[in-house]
Enzyme design. Structure first.
Site, PDB file in Angstrom:
ATOM      1  N   VAL A 141     -10.231   4.461  -4.471  1.00  0.00           N
ATOM      2  CA  VAL A 141      -9.857   4.618  -3.144  1.00  0.00           C
ATOM      3  C   VAL A 141      -8.780   5.615  -3.246  1.00  0.00           C
ATOM      4  CG1 VAL A 141     -10.148   2.261  -2.132  1.00  0.00           C
ATOM      5  CG2 VAL A 141      -7.954   2.716  -3.118  1.00  0.00           C
ATOM      6  N   ASP A 142      -8.660   6.440  -4.347  1.00  0.00           N
ATOM      7  CA  ASP A 142      -7.698   7.309  -4.854  1.00  0.00           C
ATOM      8  C   ASP A 142      -7.864   8.784  -4.491  1.00  0.00           C
ATOM      9  OD1 ASP A 142      -8.321   6.740  -8.221  1.00  0.00           O
ATOM     10  OD2 ASP A 142      -9.045   8.353  -6.864  1.00  0.00           O
ATOM     11  N   GLY A 168     -15.589   2.933 -16.215  1.00  0.00           N
ATOM     12  CA  GLY A 168     -14.316   2.414 -15.668  1.00  0.00           C
ATOM     13  C   GLY A 168     -14.467   1.385 -14.721  1.00  0.00           C
ATOM     14  N   SER A 174     -14.961  -3.252 -14.183  1.00  0.00           N
ATOM     15  CA  SER A 174     -15.322  -4.342 -14.882  1.00  0.00           C
ATOM     16  C   SER A 174     -16.583  -5.055 -14.427  1.00  0.00           C
ATOM     17  CB  SER A 174     -14.155  -5.370 -14.561  1.00  0.00           C
ATOM     18  OG  SER A 174     -13.940  -5.473 -13.337  1.00  0.00           O
ATOM     19  N   HIS A 218     -15.338   1.677  -1.064  1.00  0.00           N
ATOM     20  CA  HIS A 218     -14.547   0.992  -0.571  1.00  0.00           C
ATOM     21  C   HIS A 218     -13.341   1.479  -0.022  1.00  0.00           C
ATOM     22  CE1 HIS A 218     -15.325  -2.146  -4.273  1.00  0.00           C
ATOM     23  NE2 HIS A 218     -16.091  -2.359  -3.250  1.00  0.00           N
ATOM     24  N   CYS A 265      -4.956   1.258  21.252  1.00  0.00           N
ATOM     25  CA  CYS A 265      -5.298  -0.040  21.825  1.00  0.00           C
ATOM     26  C   CYS A 265      -4.097  -0.877  21.566  1.00  0.00           C
ATOM     27  CB  CYS A 265      -6.603  -0.485  21.355  1.00  0.00           C
ATOM     28  SG  CYS A 265      -6.452  -1.264  19.456  1.00  0.00           S
ATOM     29  N   CYS A 317      -1.479   0.570  16.710  1.00  0.00           N
ATOM     30  CA  CYS A 317      -2.496   1.696  17.115  1.00  0.00           C
ATOM     31  C   CYS A 317      -1.957   2.364  18.506  1.00  0.00           C
ATOM     32  CB  CYS A 317      -3.599   0.908  17.265  1.00  0.00           C
ATOM     33  SG  CYS A 317      -5.126   2.036  17.864  1.00  0.00           S
ATOM     34  N   TYR A 337       0.838  -1.357   0.102  1.00  0.00           N
ATOM     35  CA  TYR A 337       0.153  -0.121  -0.034  1.00  0.00           C
ATOM     36  C   TYR A 337       1.030   1.230   0.052  1.00  0.00           C
ATOM     37  CZ  TYR A 337      -4.372  -2.373   0.373  1.00  0.00           C
ATOM     38  OH  TYR A 337      -5.505  -3.366  -0.074  1.00  0.00           O
TER      39      TYR A 337
HETATM   40  C1  BV8 Z   1     -18.010  -8.307   1.002  1.00  0.00           C
HETATM   41  C2  BV8 Z   1     -10.271  -1.804  -2.143  1.00  0.00           C
HETATM   42  C3  BV8 Z   1     -19.366  -9.530   2.647  1.00  0.00           C
HETATM   43  C4  BV8 Z   1      -8.873  -2.255  -1.796  1.00  0.00           C
HETATM   44  C5  BV8 Z   1     -11.604  -3.435  -3.527  1.00  0.00           C
HETATM   45  C6  BV8 Z   1     -18.651 -14.709  -5.709  1.00  0.00           C
HETATM   46  C7  BV8 Z   1     -19.823 -14.089  -6.164  1.00  0.00           C
HETATM   47  C8  BV8 Z   1     -20.128 -12.723  -5.616  1.00  0.00           C
HETATM   48  C9  BV8 Z   1     -19.202 -11.953  -4.873  1.00  0.00           C
HETATM   49  C10 BV8 Z   1     -18.187 -12.754  -4.098  1.00  0.00           C
HETATM   50  C11 BV8 Z   1     -18.107 -14.189  -4.489  1.00  0.00           C
HETATM   51  N1  BV8 Z   1     -17.061 -14.465  -3.887  1.00  0.00           N
HETATM   52  C12 BV8 Z   1     -16.565 -13.258  -2.677  1.00  0.00           C
HETATM   53  C13 BV8 Z   1     -17.556 -12.619  -3.108  1.00  0.00           C
HETATM   54  C14 BV8 Z   1     -17.435 -11.297  -2.611  1.00  0.00           C
HETATM   55  C15 BV8 Z   1     -16.477 -10.207  -2.818  1.00  0.00           C
HETATM   56  C16 BV8 Z   1     -16.177 -10.179  -4.528  1.00  0.00           C
HETATM   57  O1  BV8 Z   1     -16.755  -9.553  -4.909  1.00  0.00           O
HETATM   58  N2  BV8 Z   1     -15.258 -10.893  -4.898  1.00  0.00           N
HETATM   59  C17 BV8 Z   1     -15.430 -10.903  -6.556  1.00  0.00           C
HETATM   60  C18 BV8 Z   1     -13.713 -10.982  -6.570  1.00  0.00           C
HETATM   61  C19 BV8 Z   1     -15.906 -11.999  -6.902  1.00  0.00           C
HETATM   62  N3  BV8 Z   1     -16.483  -9.085  -2.387  1.00  0.00           N
HETATM   63  C20 BV8 Z   1     -16.326  -8.566  -1.168  1.00  0.00           C
HETATM   64  O2  BV8 Z   1     -15.426  -9.293  -0.546  1.00  0.00           O
HETATM   65  C21 BV8 Z   1     -16.669  -7.272  -0.691  1.00  0.00           C
HETATM   66  N4  BV8 Z   1     -17.114  -7.365   0.902  1.00  0.00           N
HETATM   67  O3  BV8 Z   1     -18.684  -9.245   0.038  1.00  0.00           O
HETATM   68  O4  BV8 Z   1     -18.220  -8.466   2.355  1.00  0.00           O
HETATM   69  C22 BV8 Z   1     -19.337  -9.352   4.069  1.00  0.00           C
HETATM   70  C23 BV8 Z   1     -20.908  -8.530   4.475  1.00  0.00           C
HETATM   71  C24 BV8 Z   1     -21.079  -8.422   5.753  1.00  0.00           C
HETATM   72  C25 BV8 Z   1     -19.990  -8.811   6.755  1.00  0.00           C
HETATM   73  C26 BV8 Z   1     -18.775  -9.253   6.421  1.00  0.00           C
HETATM   74  C27 BV8 Z   1     -18.636  -9.442   5.159  1.00  0.00           C
HETATM   75  C28 BV8 Z   1     -15.609  -6.162  -0.614  1.00  0.00           C
HETATM   76  C29 BV8 Z   1     -15.120  -6.015  -2.016  1.00  0.00           C
HETATM   77  C30 BV8 Z   1     -13.977  -4.826  -1.830  1.00  0.00           C
HETATM   78  C31 BV8 Z   1     -12.784  -5.126  -2.160  1.00  0.00           C
HETATM   79  N5  BV8 Z   1     -11.969  -3.967  -2.275  1.00  0.00           N
HETATM   80  N6  BV8 Z   1     -10.847  -2.403  -3.477  1.00  0.00           N
HETATM   81  C32 BV8 Z   1      -7.896  -1.923  -2.559  1.00  0.00           C
HETATM   82  O5  BV8 Z   1      -7.985  -1.046  -3.459  1.00  0.00           O
HETATM   83  O6  BV8 Z   1      -6.676  -2.403  -2.284  1.00  0.00           O
HETATM   84  S1  BV8 Z   1     -12.154  -3.924  -4.984  1.00  0.00           S
HETATM   85  C33 BV8 Z   1     -10.963  -3.438  -6.130  1.00  0.00           C
HETATM   86  O7  BV8 Z   1     -11.196  -4.321  -7.231  1.00  0.00           O
HETATM   87  C34 BV8 Z   1     -11.360  -2.194  -6.864  1.00  0.00           C
HETATM   88  O8  BV8 Z   1     -11.873  -1.109  -5.766  1.00  0.00           O
HETATM   89  C35 BV8 Z   1     -12.458  -2.363  -7.690  1.00  0.00           C
HETATM   90  O9  BV8 Z   1     -13.757  -2.191  -7.298  1.00  0.00           O
HETATM   91  C36 BV8 Z   1     -12.410  -3.942  -7.998  1.00  0.00           C
HETATM   92  C37 BV8 Z   1     -11.923  -4.278  -9.417  1.00  0.00           C
HETATM   93  O10 BV8 Z   1     -10.744  -3.501  -9.684  1.00  0.00           O
HETATM   94  P1  BV8 Z   1     -10.253  -3.341 -11.253  1.00  0.00           P
HETATM   95  O11 BV8 Z   1     -10.586  -4.314 -11.902  1.00  0.00           O
HETATM   96  O12 BV8 Z   1      -8.652  -2.736 -11.357  1.00  0.00           O
HETATM   97  O13 BV8 Z   1     -10.930  -2.291 -11.733  1.00  0.00           O
HETATM   98  P2  BV8 Z   1     -12.156  -2.449 -12.140  1.00  0.00           P
HETATM   99  O14 BV8 Z   1     -12.963  -3.645 -11.806  1.00  0.00           O
HETATM  100  O15 BV8 Z   1     -13.055  -1.039 -11.810  1.00  0.00           O
HETATM  101  O16 BV8 Z   1     -11.827  -2.698 -13.726  1.00  0.00           O
HETATM  102  C38 BV8 Z   1     -11.294  -1.687 -14.470  1.00  0.00           C
HETATM  103  C39 BV8 Z   1     -11.965  -1.400 -15.868  1.00  0.00           C
HETATM  104  O17 BV8 Z   1     -11.934  -0.142 -16.298  1.00  0.00           O
HETATM  105  C40 BV8 Z   1     -11.990  -2.527 -16.852  1.00  0.00           C
HETATM  106  O18 BV8 Z   1     -13.131  -2.969 -17.139  1.00  0.00           O
HETATM  107  C41 BV8 Z   1     -11.109  -1.537 -17.846  1.00  0.00           C
HETATM  108  O19 BV8 Z   1     -11.796  -2.035 -19.327  1.00  0.00           O
HETATM  109  C42 BV8 Z   1     -11.583  -0.422 -17.735  1.00  0.00           C
HETATM  110  N7  BV8 Z   1     -10.887   0.700 -18.160  1.00  0.00           N
HETATM  111  C43 BV8 Z   1      -9.485   0.791 -18.186  1.00  0.00           C
HETATM  112  N8  BV8 Z   1      -9.106   1.962 -18.619  1.00  0.00           N
HETATM  113  C44 BV8 Z   1     -10.081   2.714 -18.869  1.00  0.00           C
HETATM  114  C45 BV8 Z   1     -11.340   1.993 -18.839  1.00  0.00           C
HETATM  115  N9  BV8 Z   1     -12.500   2.425 -19.017  1.00  0.00           N
HETATM  116  C46 BV8 Z   1     -12.660   3.840 -19.234  1.00  0.00           C
HETATM  117  N10 BV8 Z   1     -11.326   4.512 -19.697  1.00  0.00           N
HETATM  118  C47 BV8 Z   1     -10.292   4.057 -19.296  1.00  0.00           C
HETATM  119  N11 BV8 Z   1      -8.952   4.629 -19.599  1.00  0.00           N
HETATM  120 ZN    ZN Z   2      -6.678   0.430  18.255  1.00  0.00          ZN
END
Ligand code: BV8
Ligand code: ZN
Length: 242
Positions: free
Chosen positions: A100-101, A185, A187, A116, A148, A145, A68
């Protein structure tokens, strides 16, 4: 394509409320690698879903904090692009972002819904509530921390972690109330955020998608514009543009 852009412009013009749902592709032209691309060089042997997870952090906190720190340093010099500016300027647009930027905030957008979290904050992993802004140009390394003694980690939502309740609530309200959902932007692979497009569509919103590749959001009658955010978002939003 011009016909599609004109259609998108008309839909935005006639909309009372536009929900703009953005992902990493919005910031790609500001030099911020998308989530998958964030693993280049020495990080390429890692899976982002492992690094961006509580298990990954608890496994090797120093490595995750270092990953990070690299992303924070590269973000420090980034500037918002014309797509951020257009989304920030339009008074009928509410920004729901997975990014997150902080670039939409830096572009002057008000009331951005950070689904996020935010890379410019650190929080306590033990959940005592300690949180503080950090200097992206000089990010802290692994530390305890002060309140804590637990471990301090970036204030972003990891895989397997719940989204911030207030942000999620606002996103659901805006997605069901909007006349247009502009998806920029992302996926659409990460849930529950990806589900907001269906929520909006089922509530009667018209979906407009701007992406450099086709995505699931483009289905179900959406207006799908394949191209770059900086080329397509300003003409769709800036009605003043010729
Ligand atoms: C949760 C912060 C439950 C961290 C991120 C199976 C089915 C469904 C769901 C799940 C499953 N298995 C697991 C899950 C849940 C999981 C999930 O969805 N997994 C996926 C992989 C299947 N989700 C979670 O875990 C979420 N939490 O469900 O909790 C819960 C509920 C109650 C209590 C406890 C728990 C949390 C998900 C959050 C993860 N954190 N980011 C960090 O940044 O380090 S996600 C991270 O990846 C990004 O934030 C983004 O959202 C995601 C994808 O990243 P990228 O691929 O890079 O970006 P993106 O998808 O946006 O794609 C880029 C696109 O832009 C492309 O399409 C490209 O073509 C296009 N592009 C590129 N350049 C351009 C452009 N378009 C236009 N112009 C351009 N120039
Ligand atoms: Zn703490």
């Amino acid at each position: 394509m011009q016909g599609q852009i004109d259609l998108a412009r008309r839909l935005v013009r006639d909309a009372e409320l536009v929900a703009a749902l953005s992902g990493a592709g919005l910031s790609a032209e500001s030099g911020i690698p998308t989530f998958r691309e964030a693993l280049d060089g020495l990080w390429e042997r890692h899976d982002p879903r492992r690094l961006a997870s509580p298990q990954g952090f608890e496994n090797d906190p120093a490595m995750v904090v270092e990953w990070y720190a690299e992303r924070r340093r590269s973000l420090a010099g980034a500037i918002p692009n014309q797509a951020h500016d257009a989304l920030a300027r339009h008074e009928r647009v509410v920004n729901l972002t997975q990014n997150v930027d902080g670039l939409l905030d830096r572009a002057g957008a008000s009331a951005v819904v950070h689904l996020h979290g935010d890379l410019a904050t650190d929080v306590c992993h033990a959940g005592c509530g300690f949180a503080e802004r950090i200097d992206l140009a000089d990010p802290p390394s692994l530390r305890a921390c002060p309140r804590c003694g637990g471990a301090i980690r970036p204030g972003v939502v990891w895989f397997g972690e719940a989204l911030p309740a207030e942000a999620w609530r606002r996103a659901e309200v805006v997605s069901t109330a909007c006349d247009v959902m502009l998806v920029v932007g992302t996926s659409g692979t990460v849930y529950p955020v990806a589900g907001l497009v269906d929520l909006a569509r089922d509530a009667g919103a018209q979906v407009i998608v701007v992406n450099t590749e086709p995505t699931p959001a483009g289905r179900g009658g959406a207006v799908e514009l394949i191209g770059k955010a900086t080329e397509l978002v300003p003409p769709i939003l800036d009605q003043t543009l010729g």
